[in-house]
Scaffold this active site. Structure first.
Site: not given
Length: 308
Positions: A127, A157, A159, A225
């Site tokens: 992340d 990853k 966002e 999510e």
């Protein structure tokens, strides 16, 4: 879910291939090192990005859990979990922060290195924490390179949908796989107004636009999510890349949970979408209390736990 020429079906009793963990889809495969050196004998083949794509094509569900240490990573790997995310949720579950925002790259690197070094089969995703990619594509690439060189992770990853498309594109151009993350994005919780479900009503159009943007930028999969199940279904049908649900219902190509929630180590209120498969908090609490009593009573250590 590997290429047929490289696989041996685990269901084939006549197989003479070395045994190992099966890839998603039930295939047992082995892998050699490309430039010589110590190739693992009889080891499982790594889950790769193509296996994610094959899973979507074949309707096979992908499984993922977070992990922050080598002990849980090895357990989850041996259980056949397809990918492990070394999440910035470590802020809550390792470092004791109230949110994920304070987590730094320097904090995540040793956790990711521990997880990546413990697995033989699972695909490890690192992340990228808040503040490590927002400034622009070059900053994002620099962060991604650090993770790949210093940890042994297989992908990163980050966002954001349309707002992060340029960063995703630049990282992918450098040869680094990217898992995207849209819907509720914890690093933006203050901007979103808290833990609020995303993609409801007219907002589904924005969700679809974000999903398409990360696919076109080159992401190999996308986490959804806290979005309504029907919205997640629309995204899954729209995209050619796999969708991974974190509280996005059953109409996705895979599921991901924070392991401390899933295993009952988290105490207090847990999200509605979490099913707890164990009560580790209770088990550890009872074990600690029993050990304390044994020490206080002098029954531990007994002769069998002492050196003569």
């Amino acid at each position: 879910m590997s290429d047929q020429s490289e696989t041996t079906s685990a269901a084939d009793p006549s197989s003479t291939a070395p045994s190992g963990e099966s890839s998603p889809g039930g295939e047992t495969v082995v892998e050699a090192t490309p430039y010589g050196g110590a190739a693992a004998s009889g080891g499982p083949r790594r889950v790769r990005t193509r296996h994610f794509q094959n899973a979507k094509r074949d309707g096979i569900k992908i499984t993922g859990l977070t992990s922050y240490d080598q002990l849980t990573a090895r357990i989850f790997d041996e259980a056949g979990i397809d990918f492990l995310l070394v999440g910035d949720s470590s802020g809550n579950n390792v470092f004791g922060y109230e949110t994920t925002l304070p987590v730094t790259v320097d904090e995540l690197i040793p956790l990711t290195r521990a997880v990546a070094g413990a697995v033989k089969r699972a695909f490890v995703v690192a992340d990228m924490p808040f503040g490590s990619y927002e400034v622009g594509a070059e900053e994002a690439l620099h962060t991604a390179i650090r993770f790949m060189k210093e940890t042994g992770a297989h992908a990163v990853k980050l966002e954001g949908g349309t707002r992060s498309a340029e960063q995703i594109r630049r990282i992918v151009q450098a040869g680094i796989p990217v898992m995207a993350h849209i819907g509720y994005t914890p690093q933006s919780e203050h901007g979103l107004g808290g833990h609020i479900i995303q993609g409801r009503g007219d907002a589904v159009e924005r969700l679809l636009a974000d999903a398409k943007a990360v696919e076109e930028a080159g992401a190999f999969a996308v986490v959804l999510e806290m979005v309504p199940s029907d919205a997640a279904r629309q995204v899954t049908e729209l995209l050619e890349i796999p969708t991974i649900s974190v509280g996005a219902g059953a109409h996705t190509d895979g599921q991901l949970l924070v392991w401390t929630d899933w295993a009952g180590l988290t105490t207090g209120r847990v999200p509605k979408f979490v099913k707890q498969y164990a009560d580790l908090a209770g088990i550890l609490g009872r074990a600690a209390a029993e050990w304390r009593t044994d020490v206080a009573n002098g029954t531990y250590p007994s002769p069998e736990h002492s050196y003569e």
